[in-house]
Scaffold this active site. Sequence first.
Site: not given
Length: 272
Positions: A19, A42, A47, A186, A234
């Site tokens: 996103w 995902d 998006y 997060l 990442i």
Amino acid sequence: MEYETVQGTAVPKIGLGTWQTDGQETYGAVRTALAAGYRHIDTAQAYDNERYVGNAIHDADVDREDVFLTTKVRPDRFRPGRLKRSVANSIRRLDTSYVDLLLLHWPNPLADLRETMEAMADLVERGDVRHVGVSNFSKKRLMKAQRVSPEPIFTNQVKLHPFKPQRDLLRYCQDSNVLLTAYSPLGTGGVLDDDLLRSIGTRYDKTPAQVALRWATQHRNVVAIPKSTSEDHIEQNIDIFDFKLDRDELDRIARPDPVRNGLAFAKGSIGI
């Protein structure tokens, strides 16, 4: 990597969310993630980055069959004919012959949910889609989707993080053999300066973000899809399977907090 198995399918516990990433930024993040060991990606029609996700998977030294790939249908495309056309376009943009998981991105009260789920089931029967699910559905809406869908609802993708632990919905998913996919695990960055997570992380030599992700993924029936475009982040986000939180830590980390969750929501808007 750890996996969560529901309905006979194993899903990597950590995936990459995309996103608010676009163009070469998306391409680079997915390539970095796949090189770091991610096998769960995902995306969504909304998006506007499916093409870059598909290009990155195609160019990576990873077999397509080894990647669990999710996309989501925009709410204004829920009518059966439009849904099927939009998914065909998504598959073309993703440069694949199928998606592992197709979700309804948000509830659409104006759409006939039974017709929509029947159209998604047709795509499963045709081989374009392997599993179907929903996103941002309340427990009540999830239960309705289960009642009217010819195919089992595989997941409900919702916001879940220490300040929004989704206890009631999670318990229902666990009891119903439904995966809960945690987006914004997060707290849209809200966990990064949390003193408790920092203190617990010191014990394991982990960052607050890693502790929050471990907290999420230690729950049964939960996988998490943190978004990042930073190579370091990442790599850190997947480096969480060499420690385990104890029961006391798991309980202390979960702190429902409408204010902190609201601040995270304001930062993230509604495009997840």
